[in-house]
Design a protein around this motif. Sequence first.
Motif, PDB file in Angstrom:
ATOM      1  N   LEU A  47       0.832  -1.198   0.000  1.00  0.00           N
ATOM      2  CA  LEU A  47       0.000   0.000   0.000  1.00  0.00           C
ATOM      3  C   LEU A  47       0.873   1.256   0.000  1.00  0.00           C
ATOM      4  CD1 LEU A  47      -3.031   0.562   0.031  1.00  0.00           C
ATOM      5  CD2 LEU A  47      -2.913   0.677   2.509  1.00  0.00           C
ATOM      6  N   THR A  48       0.710   2.091  -1.023  1.00  0.00           N
ATOM      7  CA  THR A  48       1.514   3.314  -1.135  1.00  0.00           C
ATOM      8  C   THR A  48       0.700   4.587  -0.970  1.00  0.00           C
ATOM      9  OG1 THR A  48       1.258   3.382  -3.537  1.00  0.00           O
ATOM     10  CG2 THR A  48       3.194   2.205  -2.667  1.00  0.00           C
ATOM     11  N   ALA A  49      -0.612   4.525  -1.142  1.00  0.00           N
ATOM     12  CA  ALA A  49      -1.449   5.719  -1.039  1.00  0.00           C
ATOM     13  C   ALA A  49      -2.771   5.398  -0.346  1.00  0.00           C
ATOM     14  CB  ALA A  49      -1.723   6.291  -2.418  1.00  0.00           C
ATOM     15  N   VAL A  50      -3.130   6.236   0.624  1.00  0.00           N
ATOM     16  CA  VAL A  50      -4.371   6.074   1.361  1.00  0.00           C
ATOM     17  C   VAL A  50      -5.054   7.433   1.451  1.00  0.00           C
ATOM     18  CG1 VAL A  50      -5.415   5.418   3.571  1.00  0.00           C
ATOM     19  CG2 VAL A  50      -3.382   4.226   2.768  1.00  0.00           C
ATOM     20  N   ASP A  51      -6.334   7.479   1.111  1.00  0.00           N
ATOM     21  CA  ASP A  51      -7.104   8.713   1.210  1.00  0.00           C
ATOM     22  C   ASP A  51      -8.256   8.498   2.174  1.00  0.00           C
ATOM     23  OD1 ASP A  51      -8.490  11.074   0.921  1.00  0.00           O
ATOM     24  OD2 ASP A  51      -8.536  11.010  -1.267  1.00  0.00           O
ATOM     25  N   THR A  52      -8.228   9.201   3.291  1.00  0.00           N
ATOM     26  CA  THR A  52      -9.287   9.084   4.298  1.00  0.00           C
ATOM     27  C   THR A  52      -9.950  10.436   4.548  1.00  0.00           C
ATOM     28  OG1 THR A  52      -7.711   9.439   6.095  1.00  0.00           O
ATOM     29  CG2 THR A  52      -8.177   7.156   5.476  1.00  0.00           C
ATOM     30  N   ARG A  53      -9.765  11.381   3.641  1.00  0.00           N
ATOM     31  CA  ARG A  53     -10.343  12.717   3.831  1.00  0.00           C
ATOM     32  C   ARG A  53     -11.872  12.654   3.911  1.00  0.00           C
ATOM     33  NH1 ARG A  53      -7.767  15.603  -1.150  1.00  0.00           N
ATOM     34  NH2 ARG A  53      -8.153  13.513  -1.928  1.00  0.00           N
ATOM     35  N   GLY A  54     -12.420  13.612   4.661  1.00  0.00           N
ATOM     36  CA  GLY A  54     -13.871  13.730   4.746  1.00  0.00           C
ATOM     37  C   GLY A  54     -14.542  12.700   5.628  1.00  0.00           C
ATOM     38  N   ASN A  55     -13.801  12.107   6.558  1.00  0.00           N
ATOM     39  CA  ASN A  55     -14.370  11.093   7.436  1.00  0.00           C
ATOM     40  C   ASN A  55     -14.506  11.539   8.886  1.00  0.00           C
ATOM     41  OD1 ASN A  55     -14.902   8.499   5.962  1.00  0.00           O
ATOM     42  ND2 ASN A  55     -12.843   8.945   5.251  1.00  0.00           N
ATOM     43  N   ASP A  56     -14.163  12.790   9.164  1.00  0.00           N
ATOM     44  CA  ASP A  56     -14.321  13.329  10.516  1.00  0.00           C
ATOM     45  C   ASP A  56     -13.585  12.483  11.558  1.00  0.00           C
ATOM     46  OD1 ASP A  56     -15.248  15.575  11.726  1.00  0.00           O
ATOM     47  OD2 ASP A  56     -17.258  14.810  12.141  1.00  0.00           O
ATOM     48  N   ILE A  57     -12.369  12.077  11.245  1.00  0.00           N
ATOM     49  CA  ILE A  57     -11.577  11.231  12.136  1.00  0.00           C
ATOM     50  C   ILE A  57     -10.851  12.121  13.146  1.00  0.00           C
ATOM     51  CG2 ILE A  57      -9.689   9.565  12.268  1.00  0.00           C
ATOM     52  CD1 ILE A  57     -10.403   8.859   9.309  1.00  0.00           C
ATOM     53  N   SER A  58     -10.972  11.794  14.424  1.00  0.00           N
ATOM     54  CA  SER A  58     -10.326  12.594  15.465  1.00  0.00           C
ATOM     55  C   SER A  58      -9.959  11.706  16.651  1.00  0.00           C
ATOM     56  CB  SER A  58     -11.256  13.726  15.918  1.00  0.00           C
ATOM     57  OG  SER A  58     -12.431  13.190  16.475  1.00  0.00           O
ATOM     58  N   GLY A  59      -9.330  12.307  17.625  1.00  0.00           N
ATOM     59  CA  GLY A  59      -9.015  11.619  18.876  1.00  0.00           C
ATOM     60  C   GLY A  59      -8.096  10.421  18.708  1.00  0.00           C
ATOM     61  N   GLU A  60      -8.377   9.394  19.482  1.00  0.00           N
ATOM     62  CA  GLU A  60      -7.553   8.184  19.502  1.00  0.00           C
ATOM     63  C   GLU A  60      -7.470   7.514  18.133  1.00  0.00           C
ATOM     64  OE1 GLU A  60      -7.502   3.740  21.470  1.00  0.00           O
ATOM     65  OE2 GLU A  60      -8.612   5.315  22.517  1.00  0.00           O
ATOM     66  N   ALA A  61      -8.565   7.521  17.394  1.00  0.00           N
ATOM     67  CA  ALA A  61      -8.572   6.906  16.056  1.00  0.00           C
ATOM     68  C   ALA A  61      -7.612   7.646  15.129  1.00  0.00           C
ATOM     69  CB  ALA A  61      -9.976   6.908  15.472  1.00  0.00           C
ATOM     70  N   ALA A  62      -7.598   8.976  15.196  1.00  0.00           N
ATOM     71  CA  ALA A  62      -6.676   9.770  14.381  1.00  0.00           C
ATOM     72  C   ALA A  62      -5.233   9.497  14.775  1.00  0.00           C
ATOM     73  CB  ALA A  62      -6.991  11.256  14.522  1.00  0.00           C
ATOM     74  N   GLU A  63      -4.991   9.348  16.064  1.00  0.00           N
ATOM     75  CA  GLU A  63      -3.643   9.040  16.539  1.00  0.00           C
ATOM     76  C   GLU A  63      -3.176   7.677  16.037  1.00  0.00           C
ATOM     77  OE1 GLU A  63      -3.539   9.448  20.792  1.00  0.00           O
ATOM     78  OE2 GLU A  63      -4.207  11.538  20.702  1.00  0.00           O
ATOM     79  N   GLN A  64      -4.053   6.693  16.089  1.00  0.00           N
ATOM     80  CA  GLN A  64      -3.693   5.355  15.613  1.00  0.00           C
ATOM     81  C   GLN A  64      -3.427   5.349  14.113  1.00  0.00           C
ATOM     82  OE1 GLN A  64      -6.447   2.334  16.821  1.00  0.00           O
ATOM     83  NE2 GLN A  64      -6.034   2.622  18.988  1.00  0.00           N
ATOM     84  N   LEU A  65      -4.259   6.070  13.367  1.00  0.00           N
ATOM     85  CA  LEU A  65      -4.077   6.153  11.922  1.00  0.00           C
ATOM     86  C   LEU A  65      -2.771   6.862  11.587  1.00  0.00           C
ATOM     87  CD1 LEU A  65      -5.346   5.481   9.208  1.00  0.00           C
ATOM     88  CD2 LEU A  65      -6.595   7.641   9.336  1.00  0.00           C
TER      89      LEU A  65
END
Length: 79
Positions: A47-65
């Motif tokens: 995997l070389t490219a990941v797009d997760t924009r527009g998913n309202d990711i925050s907090g612990e989930a954002a840190e893990q990502l």
Amino acid sequence: MELVLFRAVSDCVSLAQIDLSRNDLARLGDTTGVKAIADAIRVSASLTAVDTRGNDISGEAAEQLAAAVLGSTSIVTFG
């Protein structure tokens, strides 16, 4: 859904890009989908490219990502 995402990304040795933008990955505070993607990124060598924009990711989930992306030797593009 989370297990399917993890298996699809981690088992596919030729998957280079995945666009998960605007897919409600963190809908109503449920971050299991985001965590599954982070886990898959950690084990995927292709995997070389990941797009997760527009998913309202925050907090612990954002840190893990973020940790998964920063720890990956293959990710070149992340959005």
